[in-house]
Design an enzyme around this catalytic site. Sequence first.
Site, PDB file in Angstrom:
ATOM      1  N   TYR A 132       1.891  40.797  88.081  1.00  0.00           N
ATOM      2  CA  TYR A 132       2.026  39.710  87.114  1.00  0.00           C
ATOM      3  C   TYR A 132       1.740  38.331  87.708  1.00  0.00           C
ATOM      4  O   TYR A 132       2.276  37.332  87.261  1.00  0.00           O
ATOM      5  CB  TYR A 132       3.440  39.723  86.508  1.00  0.00           C
ATOM      6  CG  TYR A 132       3.705  40.886  85.561  1.00  0.00           C
ATOM      7  CD1 TYR A 132       2.818  41.927  85.404  1.00  0.00           C
ATOM      8  CD2 TYR A 132       4.882  40.926  84.815  1.00  0.00           C
ATOM      9  CE1 TYR A 132       3.069  42.981  84.544  1.00  0.00           C
ATOM     10  CE2 TYR A 132       5.141  41.971  83.944  1.00  0.00           C
ATOM     11  CZ  TYR A 132       4.237  43.010  83.820  1.00  0.00           C
ATOM     12  OH  TYR A 132       4.496  44.041  82.964  1.00  0.00           O
ATOM     13  N   ASP A 216       7.125  57.706  87.225  1.00  0.00           N
ATOM     14  CA  ASP A 216       7.017  58.660  86.108  1.00  0.00           C
ATOM     15  C   ASP A 216       8.224  59.590  86.089  1.00  0.00           C
ATOM     16  O   ASP A 216       8.761  59.917  85.018  1.00  0.00           O
ATOM     17  CB  ASP A 216       5.694  59.444  86.170  1.00  0.00           C
ATOM     18  CG  ASP A 216       5.303  59.861  87.584  1.00  0.00           C
ATOM     19  OD1 ASP A 216       5.984  59.458  88.547  1.00  0.00           O
ATOM     20  OD2 ASP A 216       4.322  60.604  87.727  1.00  0.00           O
ATOM     21  N   ASP A 240       9.543  45.916  84.310  1.00  0.00           N
ATOM     22  CA  ASP A 240       9.371  45.486  82.927  1.00  0.00           C
ATOM     23  C   ASP A 240       9.552  46.681  81.988  1.00  0.00           C
ATOM     24  O   ASP A 240      10.258  46.623  80.970  1.00  0.00           O
ATOM     25  CB  ASP A 240       7.961  44.889  82.791  1.00  0.00           C
ATOM     26  CG  ASP A 240       7.751  44.152  81.497  1.00  0.00           C
ATOM     27  OD1 ASP A 240       8.706  44.045  80.709  1.00  0.00           O
ATOM     28  OD2 ASP A 240       6.626  43.680  81.263  1.00  0.00           O
ATOM     29  N   ASP A 244      13.157  47.925  79.628  1.00  0.00           N
ATOM     30  CA  ASP A 244      13.148  48.089  78.171  1.00  0.00           C
ATOM     31  C   ASP A 244      13.630  49.486  77.782  1.00  0.00           C
ATOM     32  O   ASP A 244      14.318  49.660  76.769  1.00  0.00           O
ATOM     33  CB  ASP A 244      11.754  47.809  77.598  1.00  0.00           C
ATOM     34  CG  ASP A 244      11.587  46.337  77.221  1.00  0.00           C
ATOM     35  OD1 ASP A 244      12.402  45.517  77.706  1.00  0.00           O
ATOM     36  OD2 ASP A 244      10.670  46.005  76.451  1.00  0.00           O
TER      37      ASP A 244
END
Length: 347
Positions: A132, A216, A240, A244
């Site tokens: 990012y 994963d 990120d 969530d």
Amino acid sequence: MPHIAVVPGDGIGNEVIAEGLRVLGAVAPDVTWETFDLGAERYLRDGTTMPPEVMRRWREDFDAVYLGALGDPRVPSNVHARDILLGARFQLDLYINFRPVRLLDSRTCPLKDKAPEDIDFVVFRENTEGLYTGIGGQFKRDTDDEVAIEQEMNTRKGVERIVRAAFAWARQHGKRRVCMSDKANAMRHGHDLWQRVFKAVAADYPEIEARHLYVDVLTMQMVLAPEQFDVIVTNNLFGDIVTDLGAALQGGIGLAASGNLNPGVAALFEPVHGSAPDIAGKGIANPLAAVLSAGMLLGHLGRPQVERRIQDAVQACLRDGRVTRELGGTLTTREVGDAVLDSLGGV
Ligand code: ATP
């Protein structure tokens, strides 16, 4: 006496921060605050996004920043949000995105048969590096031969400080397990650095179980058996995503609180949700994430018992169904604030 900078911001930010401040004022009457007129309205009025002087004051004059949400459809580029949020993140070097994932009531959990004790962990998301940073470029844009490169930046210092922060927090809070997550099997340069740093830092914390999961596998395990986690540390992109997922496990973004931290330098607390323009101004936004963020802020100021009181009061509201409609209740934002204050009296 603690002094905090408040930015209600845009959309439902104003509505939920108002309730957070009522709660804060009730449980910590000695805390004072100054409200900053920053956000879309200000930008549209005079073009101001983030004055350098304000950033200096946040660093020097305040113990923490309490922020609502930024984002407004009238500012399509959301340049104001970028300048304020990314400005604070980079100029105050808020390298820890701290996201507790704590189920307060089993009815808000989408997983079956999970109780609050099954979902109680924190995520340390690296907040200043990774994918990012905007490093990269486009070549032959808008042609059939277009190339777009996004580069992931991992520095030894950056990785070490977030990994160390995760272990230090685990030790300080009597947690037994730290899980680092990366994708070192496919990303063999940057994530190999994470592997080596993680092993080196873990050696300084022999009493803590240091475990690794590829991201994963981590996402699967968070859903299948979230009770196996105490502390998860990961990079910016994976953080990120998994935070969530964590928010969904605890009952949605209306309940998710976060801290952006640079210990000893600066701290910014905010609900995870955005400005939610679709429901702004209707008085139906859930203020509990903002209330829990205020609790985290007080915990950060050295008042963990007060943070606990706020959590207990929120838990009581959830238990009694005194919630907004997205959680199945009928209350307005203000009424939920009243319910928290009411519960605080009894916890
Ligand atoms: P951004 O995250 O880019 O600011 P946003 O505000 O649309 O955008 P989210 O905050 O992720 O995104 O919210 C998505 C949707 O979830 C909102 O549009 C709203 O309908 C709902 N939502 C978000 N926060 C709340 C809340 N506190 N109470 C009730 N519903 C919410």
